[in-house]
Design a protein around this motif. Structure first.
Motif, PDB file in Angstrom:
ATOM      1  N   GLY A  46       0.865  -1.173   0.000  1.00  0.00           N
ATOM      2  CA  GLY A  46       0.000   0.000   0.000  1.00  0.00           C
ATOM      3  C   GLY A  46       0.902   1.223   0.000  1.00  0.00           C
ATOM      4  O   GLY A  46       2.112   1.125  -0.278  1.00  0.00           O
ATOM      5  N   PHE A  47       0.330   2.388   0.348  1.00  0.00           N
ATOM      6  CA  PHE A  47       1.151   3.604   0.343  1.00  0.00           C
ATOM      7  C   PHE A  47       2.324   3.521   1.311  1.00  0.00           C
ATOM      8  O   PHE A  47       3.417   3.982   1.001  1.00  0.00           O
ATOM      9  CB  PHE A  47       0.302   4.834   0.679  1.00  0.00           C
ATOM     10  CG  PHE A  47      -0.585   5.299  -0.446  1.00  0.00           C
ATOM     11  CD1 PHE A  47      -0.104   5.383  -1.743  1.00  0.00           C
ATOM     12  CD2 PHE A  47      -1.894   5.677  -0.203  1.00  0.00           C
ATOM     13  CE1 PHE A  47      -0.914   5.819  -2.780  1.00  0.00           C
ATOM     14  CE2 PHE A  47      -2.713   6.119  -1.222  1.00  0.00           C
ATOM     15  CZ  PHE A  47      -2.222   6.189  -2.515  1.00  0.00           C
ATOM     16  N   THR A  48       2.104   2.949   2.516  1.00  0.00           N
ATOM     17  CA  THR A  48       3.215   2.891   3.468  1.00  0.00           C
ATOM     18  C   THR A  48       4.362   2.075   2.883  1.00  0.00           C
ATOM     19  O   THR A  48       5.518   2.515   2.870  1.00  0.00           O
ATOM     20  CB  THR A  48       2.769   2.258   4.809  1.00  0.00           C
ATOM     21  OG1 THR A  48       1.685   3.008   5.336  1.00  0.00           O
ATOM     22  CG2 THR A  48       3.900   2.228   5.821  1.00  0.00           C
ATOM     23  N   GLU A  67       3.660  -8.588  -1.236  1.00  0.00           N
ATOM     24  CA  GLU A  67       2.251  -8.178  -1.070  1.00  0.00           C
ATOM     25  C   GLU A  67       1.349  -9.422  -1.176  1.00  0.00           C
ATOM     26  O   GLU A  67       1.502 -10.232  -2.094  1.00  0.00           O
ATOM     27  CB  GLU A  67       1.902  -7.140  -2.154  1.00  0.00           C
ATOM     28  CG  GLU A  67       0.426  -6.890  -2.388  1.00  0.00           C
ATOM     29  CD  GLU A  67      -0.357  -6.473  -1.141  1.00  0.00           C
ATOM     30  OE1 GLU A  67       0.101  -5.586  -0.403  1.00  0.00           O
ATOM     31  OE2 GLU A  67      -1.442  -7.062  -0.909  1.00  0.00           O
ATOM     32  N   ALA A  68       0.396  -9.512  -0.246  1.00  0.00           N
ATOM     33  CA  ALA A  68      -0.498 -10.674  -0.229  1.00  0.00           C
ATOM     34  C   ALA A  68      -1.399 -10.712  -1.461  1.00  0.00           C
ATOM     35  O   ALA A  68      -1.753 -11.793  -1.943  1.00  0.00           O
ATOM     36  CB  ALA A  68      -1.364 -10.645   1.028  1.00  0.00           C
ATOM     37  N   ALA A  94      -6.344  -0.419   1.770  1.00  0.00           N
ATOM     38  CA  ALA A  94      -6.991   0.899   1.846  1.00  0.00           C
ATOM     39  C   ALA A  94      -6.426   1.854   0.804  1.00  0.00           C
ATOM     40  O   ALA A  94      -7.143   2.713   0.278  1.00  0.00           O
ATOM     41  CB  ALA A  94      -6.792   1.481   3.246  1.00  0.00           C
ATOM     42  N   SER A  95      -5.139   1.703   0.469  1.00  0.00           N
ATOM     43  CA  SER A  95      -4.501   2.684  -0.420  1.00  0.00           C
ATOM     44  C   SER A  95      -5.128   2.728  -1.799  1.00  0.00           C
ATOM     45  O   SER A  95      -5.145   3.780  -2.431  1.00  0.00           O
ATOM     46  CB  SER A  95      -3.002   2.381  -0.534  1.00  0.00           C
ATOM     47  OG  SER A  95      -2.420   2.442   0.738  1.00  0.00           O
ATOM     48  N   ASN A 103      -9.499   4.167  -1.262  1.00  0.00           N
ATOM     49  CA  ASN A 103      -9.955   5.196  -0.312  1.00  0.00           C
ATOM     50  C   ASN A 103     -10.668   6.359  -1.009  1.00  0.00           C
ATOM     51  O   ASN A 103     -10.878   6.343  -2.215  1.00  0.00           O
ATOM     52  CB  ASN A 103      -8.769   5.678   0.535  1.00  0.00           C
ATOM     53  CG  ASN A 103      -7.684   6.300  -0.290  1.00  0.00           C
ATOM     54  OD1 ASN A 103      -7.951   7.177  -1.100  1.00  0.00           O
ATOM     55  ND2 ASN A 103      -6.451   5.850  -0.119  1.00  0.00           N
ATOM     56  N   GLY A 104     -11.001   7.371  -0.219  1.00  0.00           N
ATOM     57  CA  GLY A 104     -11.756   8.503  -0.759  1.00  0.00           C
ATOM     58  C   GLY A 104     -10.952   9.399  -1.683  1.00  0.00           C
ATOM     59  O   GLY A 104     -11.502  10.269  -2.344  1.00  0.00           O
ATOM     60  N   GLN A 129      -9.014  11.732  -0.850  1.00  0.00           N
ATOM     61  CA  GLN A 129      -8.927  13.106  -0.342  1.00  0.00           C
ATOM     62  C   GLN A 129      -7.536  13.343   0.240  1.00  0.00           C
ATOM     63  O   GLN A 129      -7.108  12.647   1.158  1.00  0.00           O
ATOM     64  CB  GLN A 129      -9.988  13.324   0.733  1.00  0.00           C
ATOM     65  CG  GLN A 129     -11.377  12.942   0.246  1.00  0.00           C
ATOM     66  CD  GLN A 129     -12.450  13.915   0.673  1.00  0.00           C
ATOM     67  OE1 GLN A 129     -12.231  14.779   1.508  1.00  0.00           O
ATOM     68  NE2 GLN A 129     -13.621  13.800   0.076  1.00  0.00           N
ATOM     69  N   VAL A 147       2.551 -13.118   3.368  1.00  0.00           N
ATOM     70  CA  VAL A 147       3.656 -13.476   4.277  1.00  0.00           C
ATOM     71  C   VAL A 147       3.064 -14.270   5.433  1.00  0.00           C
ATOM     72  O   VAL A 147       2.068 -13.861   6.040  1.00  0.00           O
ATOM     73  CB  VAL A 147       4.367 -12.202   4.790  1.00  0.00           C
ATOM     74  CG1 VAL A 147       5.352 -12.539   5.904  1.00  0.00           C
ATOM     75  CG2 VAL A 147       5.069 -11.501   3.639  1.00  0.00           C
ATOM     76  N   ASN A 178      -0.819  -2.269   7.987  1.00  0.00           N
ATOM     77  CA  ASN A 178      -1.850  -1.405   8.580  1.00  0.00           C
ATOM     78  C   ASN A 178      -3.065  -2.217   9.031  1.00  0.00           C
ATOM     79  O   ASN A 178      -2.896  -3.200   9.741  1.00  0.00           O
ATOM     80  CB  ASN A 178      -2.214  -0.302   7.579  1.00  0.00           C
ATOM     81  CG  ASN A 178      -2.806   0.916   8.273  1.00  0.00           C
ATOM     82  OD1 ASN A 178      -2.379   1.269   9.375  1.00  0.00           O
ATOM     83  ND2 ASN A 178      -3.794   1.546   7.669  1.00  0.00           N
ATOM     84  N   TYR A 190      -4.827  -4.363   7.651  1.00  0.00           N
ATOM     85  CA  TYR A 190      -4.894  -5.732   7.134  1.00  0.00           C
ATOM     86  C   TYR A 190      -3.814  -6.630   7.715  1.00  0.00           C
ATOM     87  O   TYR A 190      -3.680  -7.784   7.327  1.00  0.00           O
ATOM     88  CB  TYR A 190      -4.802  -5.711   5.600  1.00  0.00           C
ATOM     89  CG  TYR A 190      -6.008  -5.048   4.990  1.00  0.00           C
ATOM     90  CD1 TYR A 190      -7.202  -5.740   4.840  1.00  0.00           C
ATOM     91  CD2 TYR A 190      -5.973  -3.716   4.611  1.00  0.00           C
ATOM     92  CE1 TYR A 190      -8.326  -5.130   4.318  1.00  0.00           C
ATOM     93  CE2 TYR A 190      -7.087  -3.084   4.082  1.00  0.00           C
ATOM     94  CZ  TYR A 190      -8.263  -3.799   3.933  1.00  0.00           C
ATOM     95  OH  TYR A 190      -9.374  -3.193   3.419  1.00  0.00           O
ATOM     96  N   GLY A 223      -8.510   7.805   9.270  1.00  0.00           N
ATOM     97  CA  GLY A 223      -8.964   7.988   7.881  1.00  0.00           C
ATOM     98  C   GLY A 223      -8.116   8.956   7.082  1.00  0.00           C
ATOM     99  O   GLY A 223      -8.479   9.331   5.983  1.00  0.00           O
ATOM    100  N   GLY A 270      -4.738   8.911   5.625  1.00  0.00           N
ATOM    101  CA  GLY A 270      -3.502   8.182   5.404  1.00  0.00           C
ATOM    102  C   GLY A 270      -2.715   8.565   4.162  1.00  0.00           C
ATOM    103  O   GLY A 270      -1.534   8.250   4.073  1.00  0.00           O
ATOM    104  N   ILE A 271      -3.350   9.218   3.192  1.00  0.00           N
ATOM    105  CA  ILE A 271      -2.636   9.412   1.920  1.00  0.00           C
ATOM    106  C   ILE A 271      -1.402  10.279   2.155  1.00  0.00           C
ATOM    107  O   ILE A 271      -0.285   9.924   1.772  1.00  0.00           O
ATOM    108  CB  ILE A 271      -3.554  10.043   0.845  1.00  0.00           C
ATOM    109  CG1 ILE A 271      -4.763   9.147   0.585  1.00  0.00           C
ATOM    110  CG2 ILE A 271      -2.769  10.268  -0.448  1.00  0.00           C
ATOM    111  CD1 ILE A 271      -5.754   9.712  -0.420  1.00  0.00           C
TER     112      ILE A 271
END
Ligand SMILES: Cc1cc2nc3c(=O)[nH]c(=O)nc-3n(C[C@H](O)[C@H](O)[C@H](O)COP(=O)(O)OP(=O)(O)OC[C@H]3O[C@@H](n4cnc5c(N)ncnc54)[C@H](O)[C@@H]3O)c2cc1C
Length: 423
Positions: free
Chosen positions: A40-42, A61-62, A69-70, A73-74, A76, A208, A236, A238, A364, A366-367
């Motif tokens: 994801g983003f992280t 990545e699974a 979420a990345s 998401n919205g 925003q 993993v 995060n 997940y 909420g 996170g971006i």
């Protein structure tokens, strides 16, 4: 969670992604400087920062890049990092001010440097529902003024808000042209490609199963393993690997519906300046237009599944309270995802072992923040750990039974915060 789940949730973003990643699963034994768990983003942000510095990074990545979420998401793009007041006491007001905008700058630069097509636009409205929210917006505007914030920002009356976004639902708003919105899955995939161009290796469909701790930790998946000097856990909400991290956040679901493309007339009426909009409630609602002029409307539901019909049945009536003029509009997509909410609302950075680092718990927002935490994790691995050390001192609260009783705890939390919103 298994590697056989569908590639992406049925979101508007998955339907409009401009690059379908097909990275091979992890097979065999590999050696890396850094192994990142989660794309994801992280994870991707960390990997790109490190790859740019010349590190040999492997990301496991699974599912798919941006599956969590990345990628759903919205979209925003909101400045700020949670626990700013606590952080200001630890690192000073100026450092926190810089931190709150740093993610925006990283995204802006990456979009430019790597030519990432992700519909990045600036313009944002924080709206007020109650008089106390108007006072909060006045304080927020003053905070921007006090810091000589250069981008356009100003308070709007109810009439000016109605004029811009075609609804009487709000008492006023704070316009902030420094925040904005974007297509998150296209950003995440674009950054993943950039990481690969800089030498990173990404494995998809590779859950993993465990981390073998030691002086050179080994990240194991079913058909392969990566031995590394450092591991970064970036799962995060997940994340299921390290029980100690699981107990520090509650995985709360948030949901989004996307309309059919709106007519030019409706667009003019409800959002002619293409602003992202967010209300101030704890159980908040947020919306914006996509590049092809669909209304993307998000909020929480008292629901844990992913059935699009059920999501629409809860969100459409809420949207129609704001925009009755959309009563004949079709909603073509509905999906949800999990947000990691720390009980004390403070972002979490730390180590589960000296060479195994993590970042999680963005609620909420996170971006922006994932892009800064990615930078801070990369700095710490490269040997400059001032920012990492300060932020990792923020207190985390463990929730007894968080992993086992998360649904019950979330339901209680929704009731509690729902009541607070009504006050
Ligand atoms: C519906 C919704 C709306 C949101 N709206 C906004 C918004 O408008 N603005 C905003 O700023 N933020 C928003 N957020 C929050 C934001 O999306 C998140 O904070 C952010 O994307 C978190 O990024 P991440 O990389 O840490 O986690 P994720 O994107 O969830 O990525 C974690 C990844 O780790 C992988 N993973 C987990 N365990 C393993 C394992 N064992 N092995 C391999 N891989 C694993 C998962 O498959 C996943 O891909 C929203 C979130 C949701 C769900």
């Amino acid at each position: 969670m298994t590697g056989t789940e569908p590639a992406h949730v049925g979101s508007y973003y998955a339907a409009t992604v401009n690059d379908h990643t097909e990275f091979a699963p992890l097979r065999g034994e590999h050696r890396a400087d850094v192994c990142v768990i989660g794309a994801g983003f992280t994870g991707i942000s960390t990997a790109l920062h490190l790859a740019e510095k010349g590190y040999n990074v492997h990301v496991v990545e699974a599912h798919k890049v941006g599956w969590g979420a990345s990628g759903r998401n919205g979209g925003q793009l909101i400045a700020g990092i949670s626990a700013e007041k606590r952080l200001a006491k630890m690192m000073g007001k100026q450092a926190v001010w810089d931190l709150r905008w740093a993610g925006h700058e990283i995204i802006r630069q990456r979009v430019r440097t790597y030519n990432i097509d992700c519909d990045l636009k600036y313009g944002y409205l924080d709206v007020a529902i109650k008089p106390r929210h108007v006072r909060d917006l006045e304080n927020n505007c003053r905070y921007l003024d006090d810091n000589n914030f250069a981008d356009e920002h100003r308070l709007l009356s109810q009439a000016e808000t109605r004029d811009l976004i075609g609804t009487d639902a709000y008492l006023g708003a704070l316009l902030n042209m420094g925040n904005g919105h974007l297509h998150p899955l296209n950003l995440c995939v674009g950054e993943a490609r950039a990481a690969v161009v800089n030498g990173a290796t990404i494995y998809e469909q590779s859950p993993v199963t465990h981390i073998e701790h030691g002086s050179k930790p080994v990240v194991h998946a079913d058909s392969g393993a990566v031995k590394a000097d450092f591991v970064v856990i970036a799962g995060n909400a997940y994340h299921r690997l390290e029980p100690i991290l699981r107990g520090q956040v509650l995985p709360v679901n948030s949901f989004i519906i996307a309309s059919e493309p709106l007519t030019a007339e409706l667009v003019r009426e409800i959002n002619r300046d293409d602003l992202a909009v967010c209300d101030p409630n704890y159980i908040l609602q947020y919306f914006r237009l996509s590049a092809d002029k669909r209304l993307l409307f998000g909020g929480r539901c008292n629901y844990f599944g992913m059935d699009p019909l059920l999501i629409k049945s809860q969100l459409v009536p809420r949207l129609l309270k704001i925009y009755p003029q959309l009563r004949d509009t079709r909603f073509e997509f509905a999906w949800g995802g999990s947000i990691a909410v720390p009980v004390n609302r403070a972002v979490q950075l730390g180590r589960v072992a000296p060479n195994v680092l993590y970042a999680q718990g963005y609620s909420g927002h996170g971006i922006n923040v994932t892009h800064v935490t990615g930078q801070i994790l990369a700095e710490a691995i490269a040997g400059t750990s001032e920012r990492f050390d300060v932020i990792s001192q923020l207190k985390t609260m463990r929730v007894p039974g968080a992993a086992t009783f998360s649904r019950q705890l979330i339901t209680l939390g929704m009731i509690y915060y729902g009541l607070k919103d009504r006050l």
